[in-house]
Scaffold this active site. Structure first.
Site, PDB file in Angstrom:
ATOM      1  N   ASP A  62       0.826  -1.215   0.000  1.00  0.00           N
ATOM      2  CA  ASP A  62       0.000   0.000   0.000  1.00  0.00           C
ATOM      3  C   ASP A  62       0.853   1.255   0.000  1.00  0.00           C
ATOM      4  O   ASP A  62       2.037   1.229   0.371  1.00  0.00           O
ATOM      5  CB  ASP A  62      -0.950   0.012   1.194  1.00  0.00           C
ATOM      6  CG  ASP A  62      -0.237   0.104   2.533  1.00  0.00           C
ATOM      7  OD1 ASP A  62       0.769  -0.612   2.726  1.00  0.00           O
ATOM      8  OD2 ASP A  62      -0.675   0.890   3.396  1.00  0.00           O
ATOM      9  N   ASP A  93       7.872   4.116  -1.346  1.00  0.00           N
ATOM     10  CA  ASP A  93       7.499   3.580  -0.041  1.00  0.00           C
ATOM     11  C   ASP A  93       6.166   2.855  -0.201  1.00  0.00           C
ATOM     12  O   ASP A  93       5.121   3.479  -0.145  1.00  0.00           O
ATOM     13  CB  ASP A  93       7.388   4.722   0.978  1.00  0.00           C
ATOM     14  CG  ASP A  93       6.940   4.267   2.347  1.00  0.00           C
ATOM     15  OD1 ASP A  93       7.024   3.056   2.620  1.00  0.00           O
ATOM     16  OD2 ASP A  93       6.497   5.120   3.145  1.00  0.00           O
ATOM     17  N   GLU A 129       0.016  -1.245   5.630  1.00  0.00           N
ATOM     18  CA  GLU A 129       1.073  -0.863   6.574  1.00  0.00           C
ATOM     19  C   GLU A 129       1.002   0.613   6.903  1.00  0.00           C
ATOM     20  O   GLU A 129       1.254   1.021   8.045  1.00  0.00           O
ATOM     21  CB  GLU A 129       2.454  -1.213   5.996  1.00  0.00           C
ATOM     22  CG  GLU A 129       3.611  -1.059   6.956  1.00  0.00           C
ATOM     23  CD  GLU A 129       4.295   0.322   6.919  1.00  0.00           C
ATOM     24  OE1 GLU A 129       5.222   0.556   7.715  1.00  0.00           O
ATOM     25  OE2 GLU A 129       3.879   1.156   6.073  1.00  0.00           O
ATOM     26  N   GLU A 130       0.655   1.432   5.915  1.00  0.00           N
ATOM     27  CA  GLU A 130       0.664   2.881   6.107  1.00  0.00           C
ATOM     28  C   GLU A 130      -0.403   3.357   7.093  1.00  0.00           C
ATOM     29  O   GLU A 130      -0.328   4.478   7.591  1.00  0.00           O
ATOM     30  CB  GLU A 130       0.470   3.599   4.760  1.00  0.00           C
ATOM     31  CG  GLU A 130       1.604   3.396   3.763  1.00  0.00           C
ATOM     32  CD  GLU A 130       2.890   4.079   4.177  1.00  0.00           C
ATOM     33  OE1 GLU A 130       2.945   4.668   5.267  1.00  0.00           O
ATOM     34  OE2 GLU A 130       3.863   4.014   3.399  1.00  0.00           O
ATOM     35  N   ASP A 188      12.300  -1.722   3.782  1.00  0.00           N
ATOM     36  CA  ASP A 188      11.458  -0.523   3.854  1.00  0.00           C
ATOM     37  C   ASP A 188      12.225   0.664   4.429  1.00  0.00           C
ATOM     38  O   ASP A 188      11.634   1.567   5.005  1.00  0.00           O
ATOM     39  CB  ASP A 188      10.210  -0.820   4.706  1.00  0.00           C
ATOM     40  CG  ASP A 188       9.120   0.229   4.552  1.00  0.00           C
ATOM     41  OD1 ASP A 188       9.182   1.009   3.582  1.00  0.00           O
ATOM     42  OD2 ASP A 188       8.212   0.266   5.402  1.00  0.00           O
TER      43      ASP A 188
END
Length: 415
Positions: free
Chosen positions: A84, A145, A179-180, A202
């Site tokens: 994501d 990212d 994850e964000e 990451d």
């Protein structure tokens, strides 16, 4: 090891064009169905490499296994990245631009010339002269990212599947959604994953390895005020909105905030206020590198709330603390080889490994406490969550080399 990642750039440019923005206001898993678009593509590509068990589950987690090709008993190693992109900036219709042989000057983004990536604001660009730097056109974020990490793991998988002479143990691949928005490993099946140690791809600057993160809590303060008709409110009304505003305004102006702290300093940060006269809620995130620091910050915030409410005798408050994640170092210190091998793998690429701390968290923070010790390795992404996001081809190639080196090192060190 040369020319091992000639496809990483093509993969990256392909993946960033798929909109995978997550949504913090959604209660579904994944938070957005469009994340599955990338998941399906990754499964297809993994299967085309010959990884037969590659699949995506109902929650948008992609799992795959590269089988061991050694007679040694090697721990199962997982490489993980999230699919994501941040909700902070549009990730729709991403148009990546490759600036070949970067000249070291400020980069003016072509489709919005008011967007300028200035070297003075991004000093890491000074190390990229002569490299190929990838940016957006200035209208969206890039998605490095963490699609840089996804592309790097995919390219390393392709290399390992194409070069059976490179000995390694069983390798697990995990791509996560959301994850964000802090839900990256909420639905991961640890039994299915079956890994002993892991690495998230990451991180930021090439060569960096992060084995320490913030510990994090969320605090919700609910203020119960007194509502009455405003025409007859004298001496009666106690506005929860004003009390909440007064509480936030009473926070220190010169310390304990994101804008006044750095390095190993923690903070108390209000992220939202919602309410009406009768009831208002203030949401905080609390960060520190130690659990003791978290407790101290939370005690300070509670005392500040009590002090504020003393002026309002008929109003009350509720103070709720929710654990978010903890400093991965507490786990990694018990398994020093995980970090030591990563440092060796980075150094073997010709980079100098730099061990550092993250003023934030990764999927690895929570995975470490779920039984998978998991430091964070650079992916090369910079200026994430913004239209100024960038990554270099050469840094991504070094990350691919690092992954492959790690697989080899774990095999070599095993019996």
């Amino acid at each position: 090891m040369k020319n091992i990642s000639h496809t990483v750039t093509d993969r990256f440019l392909r993946y960033v064009k798929i909109d995978t923005q997550s949504d913090p206001n959604s209660a579904t898993y994944p938070s957005t169905e469009k994340q599955k678009d990338l998941g399906r593509l990754l499964v297809k590509e993994l299967q085309e490499m010959g990884i037969k068990d590659a699949h995506m589950d109902d929650h948008c987690y992609v799992y795959a296994t590269i089988a061991s090709n050694t007679t040694k008993k090697v721990p199962v190693i997982c490489f993980c990245s999230h699919m994501d992109t941040s909700p902070d900036c549009s990730g729709k219709n991403v148009n990546p631009v490759v600036h070949k042989n970067y000249d070291g000057k400020d980069i003016i983004l072509p489709n919005d010339k008011s967007q300028v990536i200035r070297v003075s604001d991004h000093p890491a660009l000074k190390d990229q002269v002569g490299n190929n730097v990838i940016t957006t056109d200035g209208t969206t974020l890039l998605g490095a990212d963490n699609k840089a990490g996804v592309a790097e793991i995919m390219d390393a998988a392709y290399y390992l599947m194409s070069h059976p002479e490179v000995k390694h143990g069983t390798i697990r691949i995990l791509f996560t959604p959301d994850e964000e928005i802090g839900r990256g490993v909420d639905k991961v099946d640890m039994k299915k994953l079956g890994a002993d140690f892991g690495y998230t791809m990451d991180g930021e600057t090439a060569g960096h390895l992060e084995d320490e993160t913030f510990s994090a809590d969320a605090v919700t303060i609910t203020i119960n005020g007194v509502s009455t008709h405003p025409g007859f409110a004298k001496g009666k009304m106690e506005s929860a909105i004003k009390i909440a505003s007064e509480l936030v305004d009473s926070l220190p102006k010169d310390r304990l905030s994101p804008e006044t702290t750095e390095k190993m300093q923690g903070f108390v940060h209000p992220v939202s206020i919602n309410g009406i006269i009768e009831k208002a809620t203030v949401n905080f995130i609390i960060r520190d590198f130690t659990n003791e620091g978290l407790v101290k910050h939370e005690a300070f915030l509670k005392e500040l709330t009590e002090k504020t409410l003393k002026k309002y005798p008929y109003s009350t408050f509720d103070f709720k603390v929710q654990e978010q994640y903890r400093n991965m170092k507490l786990v990694l210190d018990k398994h020093p080889q995980v970090v030591e091998y990563a440092i060796e793998a980075i150094n073997k690429t010709g980079l100098k490994a730099i061990r550092s701390s993250i003023r934030g968290g990764t999927d690895g923070s929570r995975l470490s406490f779920m039984g998978l010790p998991c430091p964070n390795i650079f992916a090369g992404e910079h200026a994430f969550h913004s239209k100024h996001e960038w990554v270099s081809v050469q840094d991504m190639q070094k990350a691919v080399e690092t992954i492959i080196n790690l697989c080899v090192i774990w095999e070599e060190r095993s019996n």
